[in-house]
Design a protein around this motif. Structure first.
Motif, mmCIF file in Angstrom:
data_model
loop_
_atom_site.group_PDB
_atom_site.id
_atom_site.type_symbol
_atom_site.label_atom_id
_atom_site.label_comp_id
_atom_site.label_asym_id
_atom_site.label_seq_id
_atom_site.Cartn_x
_atom_site.Cartn_y
_atom_site.Cartn_z
ATOM 1 N N CYS A 125 0.838 -1.202 0.000
ATOM 2 C CA CYS A 125 0.000 0.000 0.000
ATOM 3 C C CYS A 125 0.874 1.254 0.000
ATOM 4 O O CYS A 125 0.484 2.297 0.506
ATOM 5 C CB CYS A 125 -0.956 -0.005 1.184
ATOM 6 N N ASP A 126 2.056 1.133 -0.560
ATOM 7 C CA ASP A 126 3.022 2.238 -0.578
ATOM 8 C C ASP A 126 3.772 2.144 -1.915
ATOM 9 O O ASP A 126 3.363 1.390 -2.794
ATOM 10 C CB ASP A 126 3.982 2.053 0.613
ATOM 11 N N ASP A 127 4.853 2.884 -2.060
ATOM 12 C CA ASP A 127 5.740 2.754 -3.220
ATOM 13 C C ASP A 127 6.962 1.951 -2.788
ATOM 14 O O ASP A 127 7.499 2.180 -1.699
ATOM 15 C CB ASP A 127 6.188 4.135 -3.716
ATOM 16 N N TYR A 128 7.417 1.040 -3.652
ATOM 17 C CA TYR A 128 8.510 0.137 -3.300
ATOM 18 C C TYR A 128 9.577 0.135 -4.395
ATOM 19 O O TYR A 128 9.504 -0.663 -5.330
ATOM 20 C CB TYR A 128 7.972 -1.291 -3.086
ATOM 21 N N PRO A 129 10.587 1.005 -4.266
ATOM 22 C CA PRO A 129 11.631 1.031 -5.303
ATOM 23 C C PRO A 129 12.443 -0.264 -5.352
ATOM 24 O O PRO A 129 13.029 -0.583 -6.385
ATOM 25 C CB PRO A 129 12.504 2.218 -4.909
ATOM 26 N N ARG A 194 5.011 0.738 -7.749
ATOM 27 C CA ARG A 194 4.554 1.983 -7.120
ATOM 28 C C ARG A 194 3.105 2.267 -7.483
ATOM 29 O O ARG A 194 2.586 1.774 -8.485
ATOM 30 C CB ARG A 194 5.450 3.168 -7.496
#
Lengths: 198, 198
Positions: A125-129, A194
């Motif tokens: 539920c977030d951005d994950y580079p 993302r």
């Protein structure tokens, strides 16, 4: 979650301008809804893009087929600016459509180790580079389910390589196998993900 | 801010493995600290990379010069996987160093309309795939100050194009003019910015 710089505009109106030459020159055309074949709209090559509002997805082939690339608000003055991070060479840009995404605060999806929603899984539920830096245990994903909103998944870390647009509004949010991720997909490699925001 | 999938490892130990051939083949070498010239370490061409832990920045030339690219945990099986989103062609990968970044929850920076921290400004403490969509009024940034942590700034929206690594630990976090952003920088265009995380 910190607030955005200014409240983003409501996603009711979406608009993109396509240009036949680099740096926003030459014949141009505005779109406020999907276009399944830019040739049929009287456009030839697209060489620069200005996204005025909304988030869009462009496709290599007509009828939303082939390699995908996310287009968010801003200026793309040349071909490399919007296709640059794709790992395979792309020769054309033939169709595009707006992405209807939730407020990114409520975006949610599940990723699964194996196809058909099997094996170990986790909710995003977030951005994950880097999925691996965040605890995912390998550079592949077996299947995905988008519960809310829309995401863009990338082959490599740092939002690089092939892109796959995943939406809760399409396929009921179900992506059982890498062959459902897009007509161009040839591998289950997913290393960064993302949210798509308006 | 939702919690990460699993607690990320502490950034005390950083490690990257470089390979002379694609797909993690051929001669390889592990690094746990900076390398200012991979030739001097006995490596020739780098064709694949596996980042085991930490965030790193690679450079086109020796002594941390030339085009930059962020390397986060995961697998980069070929040249395009880590250089693919750069807008200019890059021919070599000659030096690299770890990035010492704060917990991303505390990352903060200011962007300014004009050089020397003048003009309209705003504070950033999140990831911004499109600065314009978040309220910034043009596709350029005049100057930047990193108060805490480290960020990667990109020429185009969606984390594409030239990359500039900005750290509070370097230059006191001050980047007065686009000529300070990196030896390769030729324009003030910045359209997306994100935090660097361990």
């Amino acid at each position: 979650m910190p607030p955005p710089i200014l409240p983003p505009p409501p996603p009711l109106c979406v608009q993109v301008t396509l240009f036949e030459q680099e740096h926003f020159q030459g014949k141009c055309m505005e779109f406020t809804s999907e276009c399944c074949n830019i040739y049929d709209c009287g456009m030839d090559n697209i060489r620069s893009i200005r996204v005025e509002s909304g988030a869009w997805v462009g496709y290599e082939h007509h009828d939303f087929q082939g390699q995908q690339f996310i287009l968010e608000r801003g200026e793309y003055p040349n071909w490399e600016a919007y296709t640059g991070s794709l790992s395979n060479h792309i020769e054309r840009f033939m169709s595009l459509r707006p992405i209807y995404c939730a407020s990114h605060q409520s975006s949610r999806m599940m990723i699964f180790e194996r196809e058909n929603f099997m094996g170990r899984n986790t909710e995003l539920c977030d951005d994950y580079p880097s999925l691996q830096a965040m605890g995912w245990f390998r550079p592949e994903v077996g299947s995905m389910h988008v519960q809310c909103g829309a995401f863009v998944c990338y082959e490599y870390p740092g939002y690089r390589g092939q892109q796959y647009i995943m939406e809760c509004e399409r396929h009921s949010g179900d992506y059982q196998h890498w062959r459902n991720w897009g007509s161009h997909c040839q591998t289950p490699k997913i290393q960064s993900i993302r949210r798509i925001r308006h």
